[in-house]
Design a protein around this motif. Structure first.
Motif, mmCIF file in Angstrom:
data_model
loop_
_atom_site.group_PDB
_atom_site.id
_atom_site.type_symbol
_atom_site.label_atom_id
_atom_site.label_comp_id
_atom_site.label_asym_id
_atom_site.label_seq_id
_atom_site.Cartn_x
_atom_site.Cartn_y
_atom_site.Cartn_z
ATOM 1 N N LEU A 5 0.672 -1.103 0.121
ATOM 2 C CA LEU A 5 0.082 0.045 -0.006
ATOM 3 C C LEU A 5 0.905 1.091 -0.080
ATOM 4 C CD1 LEU A 5 -2.979 1.214 0.197
ATOM 5 C CD2 LEU A 5 -2.963 0.962 2.504
ATOM 6 N N LEU A 6 2.035 1.107 0.655
ATOM 7 C CA LEU A 6 2.974 2.503 0.997
ATOM 8 C C LEU A 6 3.524 2.475 -0.333
ATOM 9 C CD1 LEU A 6 4.401 2.159 4.463
ATOM 10 C CD2 LEU A 6 2.959 3.883 3.635
ATOM 11 N N ILE A 7 4.187 1.418 -0.901
ATOM 12 C CA ILE A 7 4.709 1.505 -2.219
ATOM 13 C C ILE A 7 3.802 2.073 -3.470
ATOM 14 C CG2 ILE A 7 5.565 0.264 -4.189
ATOM 15 C CD1 ILE A 7 6.956 -1.631 -1.906
ATOM 16 N N GLY A 8 2.583 1.694 -3.314
ATOM 17 C CA GLY A 8 1.466 1.980 -4.231
ATOM 18 C C GLY A 8 0.991 3.544 -4.248
ATOM 19 N N LEU A 9 1.338 4.075 -2.887
ATOM 20 C CA LEU A 9 1.028 5.577 -2.793
ATOM 21 C C LEU A 9 2.112 6.156 -3.149
ATOM 22 C CD1 LEU A 9 -0.788 5.535 0.849
ATOM 23 C CD2 LEU A 9 -1.638 6.078 -1.228
ATOM 24 N N ILE A 10 3.278 5.701 -2.870
ATOM 25 C CA ILE A 10 4.637 6.417 -3.484
ATOM 26 C C ILE A 10 4.674 6.417 -4.780
ATOM 27 C CG2 ILE A 10 7.216 6.202 -3.538
ATOM 28 C CD1 ILE A 10 7.031 5.256 -0.739
ATOM 29 N N VAL A 11 4.038 5.362 -5.584
ATOM 30 C CA VAL A 11 4.223 5.169 -6.851
ATOM 31 C C VAL A 11 3.218 6.320 -7.488
ATOM 32 C CG1 VAL A 11 3.418 4.138 -9.074
ATOM 33 C CG2 VAL A 11 5.159 3.066 -7.294
ATOM 34 N N VAL A 12 2.005 6.268 -6.967
ATOM 35 C CA VAL A 12 0.890 7.237 -7.338
ATOM 36 C C VAL A 12 1.420 8.795 -7.015
ATOM 37 C CG1 VAL A 12 -1.661 8.155 -6.651
ATOM 38 C CG2 VAL A 12 -1.011 5.819 -6.919
ATOM 39 N N ALA A 13 1.856 9.117 -5.992
ATOM 40 C CA ALA A 13 2.659 10.431 -5.748
ATOM 41 C C ALA A 13 3.749 10.694 -6.909
ATOM 42 C CB ALA A 13 3.022 10.402 -4.374
ATOM 43 N N MET A 14 4.521 9.861 -7.137
ATOM 44 C CA MET A 14 5.741 9.973 -8.240
ATOM 45 C C MET A 14 4.970 10.480 -9.571
ATOM 46 S SD MET A 14 8.753 7.506 -6.986
ATOM 47 C CE MET A 14 9.692 7.991 -8.197
ATOM 48 N N LEU A 15 3.861 9.524 -9.752
ATOM 49 C CA LEU A 15 3.281 9.895 -11.348
ATOM 50 C C LEU A 15 2.627 11.321 -11.286
ATOM 51 C CD1 LEU A 15 1.684 6.314 -12.025
ATOM 52 C CD2 LEU A 15 3.661 7.389 -13.012
ATOM 53 N N TYR A 16 2.187 11.641 -9.932
ATOM 54 C CA TYR A 16 1.213 12.925 -9.912
ATOM 55 C C TYR A 16 2.504 14.118 -10.176
ATOM 56 C CZ TYR A 16 -1.181 16.945 -8.108
ATOM 57 O OH TYR A 16 -1.846 18.303 -7.837
ATOM 58 N N ILE A 17 3.539 13.864 -9.542
ATOM 59 C CA ILE A 17 4.656 14.847 -9.432
ATOM 60 C C ILE A 17 5.132 14.897 -10.881
ATOM 61 C CG2 ILE A 17 7.114 15.267 -8.725
ATOM 62 C CD1 ILE A 17 6.244 14.199 -6.024
ATOM 63 N N LEU A 18 5.376 13.869 -11.554
ATOM 64 C CA LEU A 18 5.684 13.673 -13.140
ATOM 65 C C LEU A 18 4.701 14.350 -14.123
ATOM 66 C CD1 LEU A 18 7.145 10.206 -13.340
ATOM 67 C CD2 LEU A 18 8.682 12.391 -13.279
ATOM 68 N N TRP A 19 3.400 14.127 -13.786
ATOM 69 C CA TRP A 19 2.588 14.827 -14.633
ATOM 70 C C TRP A 19 2.561 16.486 -14.382
ATOM 71 C CZ3 TRP A 19 -1.983 17.278 -12.991
ATOM 72 C CH2 TRP A 19 -2.934 17.650 -13.958
ATOM 73 N N GLN A 20 2.678 16.967 -13.172
ATOM 74 C CA GLN A 20 2.795 18.293 -12.785
ATOM 75 C C GLN A 20 4.027 18.859 -13.259
ATOM 76 O OE1 GLN A 20 0.891 20.598 -11.335
ATOM 77 N NE2 GLN A 20 -0.694 18.887 -10.969
ATOM 78 N N MET A 21 4.977 18.089 -13.275
ATOM 79 C CA MET A 21 6.315 18.780 -14.147
ATOM 80 C C MET A 21 5.982 18.820 -15.460
ATOM 81 S SD MET A 21 9.381 16.771 -11.820
ATOM 82 C CE MET A 21 10.696 17.120 -13.122
ATOM 83 N N GLU A 22 5.627 17.680 -16.287
ATOM 84 C CA GLU A 22 5.120 17.764 -17.630
ATOM 85 C C GLU A 22 4.214 19.186 -17.811
ATOM 86 O OE1 GLU A 22 2.962 15.256 -20.544
ATOM 87 O OE2 GLU A 22 4.006 14.258 -19.382
ATOM 88 N N GLN A 23 3.298 19.481 -16.926
ATOM 89 C CA GLN A 23 2.147 20.510 -17.183
ATOM 90 C C GLN A 23 3.223 21.742 -17.084
ATOM 91 O OE1 GLN A 23 -0.612 20.518 -18.121
ATOM 92 N NE2 GLN A 23 -0.465 18.389 -18.405
ATOM 93 N N ILE A 24 4.019 21.831 -16.196
ATOM 94 C CA ILE A 24 4.938 23.001 -15.888
ATOM 95 C C ILE A 24 5.694 23.153 -17.128
ATOM 96 C CG2 ILE A 24 6.763 23.882 -14.506
ATOM 97 C CD1 ILE A 24 5.438 22.584 -11.985
ATOM 98 N N GLY A 25 6.225 22.244 -17.543
ATOM 99 C CA GLY A 25 7.005 22.104 -18.746
ATOM 100 C C GLY A 25 6.438 22.933 -20.010
ATOM 101 N N LYS A 26 5.274 22.456 -20.097
ATOM 102 C CA LYS A 26 4.479 22.895 -21.501
ATOM 103 C C LYS A 26 4.094 24.480 -21.094
ATOM 104 C CE LYS A 26 1.974 18.462 -22.538
ATOM 105 N NZ LYS A 26 0.811 17.784 -22.569
#
Length: 164
Positions: A5-26
């Motif tokens: 569950l913790l690993i899943g939350l970390i993965v979700v958080a990392m995906l969210y951060i990557l998505w935010q970084m992509e949006q900021i880049g655009k």
């Protein structure tokens, strides 16, 4: 189970951060494009202002009287008006390209030219009440008006003194 569950939350958080970084880049790329377009437009406007100042300079110099006998102004003041008009394009260019006031640009130019001292210009501005507020305002628009009013003043005939 908790570890997964913790690993899943970390993965979700990392995906969210990557998505935010992509949006900021655009967003960053879009803003850079807008900035380049704005810079190009600013350059075009500066060039247009400089060209208009060149035309204004030519027009004002043609209106200046050639002799002090036909002017309210004395010889030194007429020369000061000529210098004001000659430096019009430079003042416009410098004021548009960097944060400087017309008086700062004019004073630095006068120090380089070694003809008229800034104190002479200052004295003329204080002597003639139509020039004083425009000089004190010290903005680009007031400098343009100052040049026009100074040329108009130079074109006025000297006042006749009546003998009583």
């Amino acid at each position: 189970m908790i570890w997964m569950l913790l690993i899943g939350l970390i993965v979700v958080a990392m995906l969210y951060i990557l998505w935010q970084m992509e949006q900021i880049g655009k967003t960053n790329k879009a803003l850079q494009v807008k900035l380049r377009l704005r810079d190009q437009e600013l350059l075009r406007l500066q060039q247009a202002a400089f060209q208009l100042a060149e035309q204004q300079k030519s027009m004002l110099e043609q209106q200046l009287p050639q002799s002090e006998a036909s002017s309210v102004l004395n010889k030194a003041e007429l020369e000061a008006v000529r210098v004001l008009c000659q430096n019009l394009p430079l003042v416009v260019k410098e004021c548009c390209s960097r944060p400087a006031t017309p008086q700062q640009v004019l004073n630095s130019q006068l120090r380089r030219q070694k003809g008229i001292e800034p104190a002479q210009i200052e004295l003329m501005m204080k002597k003639h009440s139509r020039l004083t507020p425009l000089w004190q305002n010290n903005s680009l628009m007031s400098y343009l008006q100052l040049c026009s009013v100074a040329v108009t003043l130079a074109g006025e005939p000297p006042a006749k003194v009546s003998s009583l």
